[in-house]
Design a protein around this motif. Structure first.
Motif, PDB file in Angstrom:
ATOM      1  N   ASN A 154     -13.196  -3.971  18.122  1.00 32.59           N
ATOM      2  CA  ASN A 154     -12.783  -2.934  16.894  1.00 32.59           C
ATOM      3  C   ASN A 154     -13.780  -3.635  15.836  1.00 32.59           C
ATOM      4  OD1 ASN A 154     -11.140  -0.588  16.080  1.00 32.59           O
ATOM      5  ND2 ASN A 154     -10.825  -2.112  14.292  1.00 32.59           N
ATOM      6  N   PRO A 155     -13.736  -5.030  15.616  1.00 31.84           N
ATOM      7  CA  PRO A 155     -14.520  -5.488  14.351  1.00 31.84           C
ATOM      8  C   PRO A 155     -15.982  -4.889  14.452  1.00 31.84           C
ATOM      9  CG  PRO A 155     -13.080  -7.094  15.173  1.00 31.84           C
ATOM     10  CD  PRO A 155     -12.949  -5.816  16.062  1.00 31.84           C
ATOM     11  N   LEU A 196     -23.252  -9.359  12.678  1.00 29.43           N
ATOM     12  CA  LEU A 196     -22.702 -10.375  12.053  1.00 29.43           C
ATOM     13  C   LEU A 196     -22.748 -10.445  10.704  1.00 29.43           C
ATOM     14  CD1 LEU A 196     -21.008 -13.187  12.559  1.00 29.43           C
ATOM     15  CD2 LEU A 196     -23.299 -14.097  12.804  1.00 29.43           C
ATOM     16  N   GLY A 197     -23.623 -10.225   9.937  1.00 28.71           N
ATOM     17  CA  GLY A 197     -23.669 -10.283   8.359  1.00 28.71           C
ATOM     18  C   GLY A 197     -22.868  -9.099   7.779  1.00 28.71           C
ATOM     19  N   ALA A 198     -22.629  -7.994   8.601  1.00 28.81           N
ATOM     20  CA  ALA A 198     -21.705  -6.743   8.219  1.00 28.81           C
ATOM     21  C   ALA A 198     -20.332  -7.312   8.198  1.00 28.81           C
ATOM     22  CB  ALA A 198     -22.125  -5.603   8.845  1.00 28.81           C
ATOM     23  N   MET A 199     -19.793  -8.035   9.278  1.00 23.53           N
ATOM     24  CA  MET A 199     -18.720  -8.332   9.515  1.00 23.53           C
ATOM     25  C   MET A 199     -18.166  -9.392   8.445  1.00 23.53           C
ATOM     26  SD  MET A 199     -18.519  -8.897  13.704  1.00 23.53           S
ATOM     27  CE  MET A 199     -17.079  -9.563  13.833  1.00 23.53           C
ATOM     28  N   LEU A 211     -11.375  -5.777   9.295  1.00 21.21           N
ATOM     29  CA  LEU A 211     -11.976  -5.377  10.582  1.00 21.21           C
ATOM     30  C   LEU A 211     -11.401  -4.851  11.580  1.00 21.21           C
ATOM     31  CD1 LEU A 211     -13.628  -9.100  10.710  1.00 21.21           C
ATOM     32  CD2 LEU A 211     -14.895  -7.008  10.212  1.00 21.21           C
ATOM     33  N   TYR A 212     -10.142  -4.382  11.213  1.00 24.32           N
ATOM     34  CA  TYR A 212      -9.201  -3.701  12.291  1.00 24.32           C
ATOM     35  C   TYR A 212      -8.749  -2.550  11.782  1.00 24.32           C
ATOM     36  CZ  TYR A 212      -9.514  -7.468  15.572  1.00 24.32           C
ATOM     37  OH  TYR A 212      -9.816  -8.479  16.506  1.00 24.32           O
ATOM     38  N   LEU A 283     -11.618   6.339   9.106  1.00 26.07           N
ATOM     39  CA  LEU A 283     -10.946   5.190   8.739  1.00 26.07           C
ATOM     40  C   LEU A 283     -11.886   3.881   8.431  1.00 26.07           C
ATOM     41  CD1 LEU A 283      -7.688   5.647  10.947  1.00 26.07           C
ATOM     42  CD2 LEU A 283      -7.837   5.879   8.169  1.00 26.07           C
ATOM     43  N   GLN A 284     -13.015   3.778   9.288  1.00 33.38           N
ATOM     44  CA  GLN A 284     -13.562   2.848   9.502  1.00 33.38           C
ATOM     45  C   GLN A 284     -14.908   2.942   8.429  1.00 33.38           C
ATOM     46  OE1 GLN A 284     -15.163   2.556  13.561  1.00 33.38           O
ATOM     47  NE2 GLN A 284     -13.021   1.389  13.994  1.00 33.38           N
ATOM     48  N   TRP A 285     -14.985   4.048   7.872  1.00 33.13           N
ATOM     49  CA  TRP A 285     -15.997   4.220   6.811  1.00 33.13           C
ATOM     50  C   TRP A 285     -15.386   3.806   5.654  1.00 33.13           C
ATOM     51  CZ3 TRP A 285     -15.272   8.154   3.142  1.00 33.13           C
ATOM     52  CH2 TRP A 285     -16.415   8.574   2.386  1.00 33.13           C
ATOM     53  N   LYS A 286     -16.514   3.482   4.479  1.00 37.57           N
ATOM     54  CA  LYS A 286     -16.187   3.258   3.186  1.00 37.57           C
ATOM     55  C   LYS A 286     -17.088   4.041   2.329  1.00 37.57           C
ATOM     56  CE  LYS A 286     -14.963  -0.478   0.224  1.00 37.57           C
ATOM     57  NZ  LYS A 286     -15.594  -1.508  -0.799  1.00 37.57           N
ATOM     58  N   ALA A 287     -16.590   4.502   1.341  1.00 37.67           N
ATOM     59  CA  ALA A 287     -17.410   5.335   0.414  1.00 37.67           C
ATOM     60  C   ALA A 287     -18.061   4.223  -0.676  1.00 37.67           C
ATOM     61  CB  ALA A 287     -16.734   6.683  -0.208  1.00 37.67           C
ATOM     62  N   LYS A 288     -19.002   4.577  -1.280  1.00 32.56           N
ATOM     63  CA  LYS A 288     -19.677   3.877  -2.247  1.00 32.56           C
ATOM     64  C   LYS A 288     -18.691   4.178  -3.710  1.00 32.56           C
ATOM     65  CE  LYS A 288     -23.752   3.710  -5.393  1.00 32.56           C
ATOM     66  NZ  LYS A 288     -24.883   4.288  -5.695  1.00 32.56           N
TER      67      LYS A 288
END
Length: 359
Positions: A154-155, A196-199, A211-212, A283-288
């Motif tokens: 999931n992460p 890895l950088g994104a996490m 991450l979950y 749910l995993q997406w994030k808006a600006k």
């Protein structure tokens, strides 16, 4: 005794062989279908500026170059490697444990009925290996393997969603309320960010448990590969039975047979579970963050919230946004994965059996 010993030695590496085969098959299919994966994720996020699969492919190529189709490919390799290796390993392990339990139960029954002569026992062992698990057991095994895999993967899914929706250029679309909507993950993650950088970035800015995000629909979606494998195994067994192929050598599927059966299996699984697939991505997406004077971007708290807001803004078919790209990608990717997996697994088994003969 020697034969039984070789059989046992070979069975100990079955899970590893299945995992390696799944890994290679997954990487092969991922390389072929990644553009469709990029498209379907960008179509699934809110206020997507694309009208459909082919419009997305055309627009991404125009705005970002053909390389835009392969945004996040390296991180997708990492995610796919972990996901497929883990899933096939756990599936084979749980399946192996069940087959051992079923065989032990049958042999115990024979002993109670005093029918446990050598010939009968050999026939029971052969039948146990040949006979597929029933639908209910296959479903449970597939879901257990899927759940174990999702807790690990999931992460990586969250990070990959953010990378893919970043893009090199953001395309704005008038939303009818005086503002512009955009698909973006903000300034901390770009299309060139490593997984890895994104996490690390997500953990630093939003906390570890971000991450979950989407873990609930992800766990529910464990039924997707379970349904897929149930359909695949049942179709495979029915096809081999219909063709009267009974020996181990005859029961090996050709590449074409694996492709067709895998494609049908994945189509069924995708259609049944698609609303959860869409909810997981949102749910995993994030808006600006909205600029001054612009409306706040839509946010979701859970799966039901995604469905409620999607139904309100886009209607029933909004729950199936991007399904065309998802089905094409899933069917082709899974069919290619099964085709490659069958061939790799056969090679692993041959090598192991050869080593058993030598040592």
């Amino acid at each position: 005794k020697m034969k039984m010993k070789k059989k046992k030695r070979s069975s100990r590496v079955t899970a590893l062989g299945e995992a390696a085969a799944g890994l290679v098959g997954g990487l092969f299919s991922c390389s072929c279908t990644h553009p469709l994966d990029v498209v379907k994720v960008r179509l699934q996020v809110p206020d997507s500026p694309y009208s459909g699969t082919f419009d997305a492919l055309r627009t991404i190529a125009r705005d970002e170059g053909v390389g835009g189709w392969y945004t996040g490919l390296r991180s997708e390799y990492v995610k796919t490697s972990v996901q497929n290796f883990s899933y096939f390993y756990w599936y084979s392990m749980f399946k192996g444990q069940y087959l051992k339990y079923r065989l032990a139960t049958r042999l115990a029954t024979l002993r109670r009925e005093q029918k446990d002569d050598e010939q009968v026992c050999r026939e029971v062992v052969a039948k146990n290996q040949r006979e597929p698990m029933n639908v209910a057991v296959n479903l449970v095994v597939g879901m257990l393997a899927g759940c174990c895999t999702q807790l690990i993967v999931n992460p990586l899914n969250v990070a990959q969603t953010r990378i893919v929706t970043a893009g090199k250029k953001q395309k704005k679309q008038h939303n009818g309320e005086g503002g512009d909507a955009t698909i973006s993950v903000g300034s901390t993650i770009s299309s060139s960010t490593s997984i890895l950088g994104a996490m690390v970035s997500i953990t630093r800015h939003e906390g570890f448990f971000s991450l979950y995000r989407g873990i609930v629909p992800s766990l529910v979606l464990s039924s997707n590969p379970a349904i897929q494998f149930i359909v695949y195994e049942q179709l495979k067994h029915a096809w081999l039975t219909m063709r009267k192929r009974t020996t181990p050598e005859e029961r090996v599927l050709s590449a074409a047979e694996s492709f067709v059966i895998g494609a049908i299996a994945k189509t069924v699984a995708t259609v049944v579970t698609y609303p959860y697939i869409m909810a997981k991505v949102r749910l995993q997406w994030k808006a600006k963050r909205a600029a001054p004077g612009e409306p706040e971007p839509i946010r979701y708290s859970n799966t039901l919230d995604v469905w409620r807001k999607t139904l309100k803004s886009d209607g029933f078919f909004g729950l199936f946004a991007g399904m065309q790209a998802q089905i094409i990608k899933s069917v082709v990717a899974t069919a290619l994965m099964f085709m490659a997996k069958e061939k790799v697994h056969q090679s692993v088994v041959r090598v192991v059996d050869k080593l058993n003969e030598l040592y």
